[in-house]
Design a protein around this motif. Sequence first.
Motif, PDB file in Angstrom:
ATOM      1  N   SER A 118       0.817  -1.220   0.000  1.00  0.00           N
ATOM      2  CA  SER A 118       0.000   0.000   0.000  1.00  0.00           C
ATOM      3  C   SER A 118       0.847   1.265   0.000  1.00  0.00           C
ATOM      4  O   SER A 118       0.356   2.346  -0.326  1.00  0.00           O
TER       5      SER A 118
ATOM      6  N   THR B  61       0.870  -0.913   5.898  1.00  0.00           N
ATOM      7  CA  THR B  61       0.172   0.306   6.335  1.00  0.00           C
ATOM      8  C   THR B  61       0.983   1.072   7.373  1.00  0.00           C
ATOM      9  O   THR B  61       0.727   2.256   7.607  1.00  0.00           O
TER      10      THR B  61
ATOM     11  N   SER C 279      -3.017  10.453   6.599  1.00  0.00           N
ATOM     12  CA  SER C 279      -4.044  10.656   5.564  1.00  0.00           C
ATOM     13  C   SER C 279      -4.128   9.460   4.629  1.00  0.00           C
ATOM     14  O   SER C 279      -5.209   9.072   4.184  1.00  0.00           O
ATOM     15  N   GLU C 280      -2.972   8.823   4.338  1.00  0.00           N
ATOM     16  CA  GLU C 280      -2.973   7.635   3.478  1.00  0.00           C
ATOM     17  C   GLU C 280      -3.645   6.459   4.183  1.00  0.00           C
ATOM     18  O   GLU C 280      -4.359   5.678   3.551  1.00  0.00           O
ATOM     19  N   ARG C 281      -3.415   6.337   5.501  1.00  0.00           N
ATOM     20  CA  ARG C 281      -4.086   5.281   6.264  1.00  0.00           C
ATOM     21  C   ARG C 281      -5.596   5.496   6.266  1.00  0.00           C
ATOM     22  O   ARG C 281      -6.378   4.544   6.201  1.00  0.00           O
ATOM     23  N   GLU C 282      -6.001   6.767   6.325  1.00  0.00           N
ATOM     24  CA  GLU C 282      -7.435   7.078   6.290  1.00  0.00           C
ATOM     25  C   GLU C 282      -8.037   6.670   4.948  1.00  0.00           C
ATOM     26  O   GLU C 282      -9.145   6.116   4.885  1.00  0.00           O
ATOM     27  N   THR C 283      -7.292   6.923   3.864  1.00  0.00           N
ATOM     28  CA  THR C 283      -7.757   6.525   2.525  1.00  0.00           C
ATOM     29  C   THR C 283      -7.900   5.010   2.427  1.00  0.00           C
ATOM     30  O   THR C 283      -8.877   4.494   1.875  1.00  0.00           O
ATOM     31  N   ALA C 284      -6.915   4.273   2.995  1.00  0.00           N
ATOM     32  CA  ALA C 284      -6.986   2.807   2.986  1.00  0.00           C
ATOM     33  C   ALA C 284      -8.205   2.338   3.766  1.00  0.00           C
ATOM     34  O   ALA C 284      -8.890   1.382   3.367  1.00  0.00           O
TER      35      ALA C 284
ATOM     36  N   LEU D 227     -11.004   3.997   4.118  1.00  0.00           N
ATOM     37  CA  LEU D 227     -12.195   4.284   3.304  1.00  0.00           C
ATOM     38  C   LEU D 227     -12.402   3.219   2.238  1.00  0.00           C
ATOM     39  O   LEU D 227     -13.528   2.828   1.935  1.00  0.00           O
ATOM     40  N   LEU D 228     -11.288   2.747   1.650  1.00  0.00           N
ATOM     41  CA  LEU D 228     -11.375   1.674   0.648  1.00  0.00           C
ATOM     42  C   LEU D 228     -11.993   0.426   1.266  1.00  0.00           C
ATOM     43  O   LEU D 228     -12.809  -0.255   0.649  1.00  0.00           O
TER      44      LEU D 228
ATOM     45  N   ARG E 271     -15.757   0.862   1.762  1.00  0.00           N
ATOM     46  CA  ARG E 271     -16.524   0.733   0.524  1.00  0.00           C
ATOM     47  C   ARG E 271     -16.642  -0.720   0.083  1.00  0.00           C
ATOM     48  O   ARG E 271     -17.605  -1.099  -0.587  1.00  0.00           O
TER      49      ARG E 271
END
Length: 446
Positions: A300, A337, A343-348, A350-351, A354
Amino acid sequence: MLKLQSKRLIELNNIPQSRAGVIFPEIRGQRLSVSSEARLSEAAGLAEAINLQTPYQEIINIREVKPGNFFGQGIIAKLQQIIQDEKLDLLIIDASLSPIQQRNLEKQLQIKVIDRTALILEIFGERAQTKEGTLQVELAHLTYQRSRLVRSWTHLERQRGGAGFLGGPGETQIELDRRIIDDKIIRIKKDLEKVKKTRELQRGARSRIPYPVVALVGYTNAGKSTLFNALTQAGVLAEDMLFATLDPSMKKLELPSGKEVILSDTVGFISDLPHELIMAFRATLEEVLAADVVVHVLDSSNPDRQSQRKDVLDVLHNLGLENIELQKNYIEALNKTDLLTPSERETAGLLQERNPEQIVPVSALSGQGLEQLLALIDKKLNADNIETEIKISAADGKLQAWIYANAEVLEAETKNDKTTLRLSLSEANYNRLRHKLELPLQSLGK
C-alpha cells in the motif's frame, strides 16, 4: 561441444561487488503501465538483489529501436565513454533484446550485455533452493539460451565434419548444441511432470482430510513472506528485496472459528515477467488455481500499487483464473500500512469501508489488521456453508470429535443423554455427516 551452465547466465561470482550500468530505454510512442523512473528503479533493485553495484543508472530516450544493435551510433558512443569512466563490468538494458542486438552491442561496447529477461532469470537461478525450484529455473534458462545459440559460435567455423552418434558430416555446431539443449529440456519437463503429479496427489490428500487452501499472491517485495511468517510463525526468508523467496512454502493455520487451513506462500510476480518463467513455474502456480481463497497482497506504500495490481491480475488471468478479482473467494490485503502517512491510512480505511468483503488494510510487521484478515478468510470459507441442528448421543465421543474437527459448532446443549448441536459446515461435510448418521437428506434441517 557446448558445456551448458544453465543456472548462470552471467559469470560474476568471482568478482566481488561487480559494477553494473542500468539503462531503461524510453521509446517514443511506447505506452508504459508505470513511470520510466519507476521502471529504472525496479531494474536497479533487481540488479542489487544479486549483489551488483549500480553506479550508473539512466533513462535514455530513443526515437526507434534499431534492428541491428537497438541503439543508434550516437548513444553507443556515449555508452562506450561511460563504461570506461565508470569501470563497468556489465550493462543491463531493461528491455527485450534480440540475440543479434545483444551480440552486436557486446561487440561494440566490449562488455557483457544482458536484457530484462536474462536479469530476472539470473535472480531466479541464484535464489531457487528446492529441487523443484532448481528444475523450473533450469528449464527457463535453457529455453532462453536455445534462442541465443548464435551468439556462442560466431567466432568458430560453422561447419563441423566427422561421424558420431550425435550427428553426421556437415552438421553445424549450433545444430548440435541445440539438440543437446532440447534433450535436456525434455528430461527436465519429465522431472517437472513428476513434481506436478506429486502436487496433485498432495492436493488430493488434502481434499480428503480436508484442509482448505489459502494462497498468498502478489507483486515481488509486497510483503507476502513477512505476512506468511506473521500469520503462521514460520521462518520463511523475508527480506526487503525483490524475489527474496522463490520456493513455495506451506503451513497449517488455525482461523478464529477453529477451522484449520493450509496457507501457501507463492513466488512473487513482476511486470513483463518472462514467458519462460511463467511456463516453467506453472507447476508451482497451480497451487493458486486449486486454492479455496486467494489473498492478493499489495504494497500500500508503493505509488505504483495499481499498476502492480494489474500486472499480478494479468498473470493470474493467463494462468486460467479469469476475472478472479470479481470472485467471492478473492481478498486484497493492503500491506505495509505502517509506512503510510495518517491521511494515506485514512484513505486505505475508506477503501475497506466501501468494499469490506474484499479489502483489508494490514501491517505484517506491526500485526495491525491481521485479525480482520483472518476473520475475512474465515467468512469467505464459510460463505456457502449449511447451517443445521442435530441431536446425538452424549456418549458418542467419536462422532462429537469428528463434528468439532469438521464443522463450526454454533451452539451446544446437553440434556439427559442427548446433545443438541447447531452447526455450520460445508456441503461436503454436511453430506458426510448425513451418511454418518445414516439419515436421508431431509432428516437434517437446513
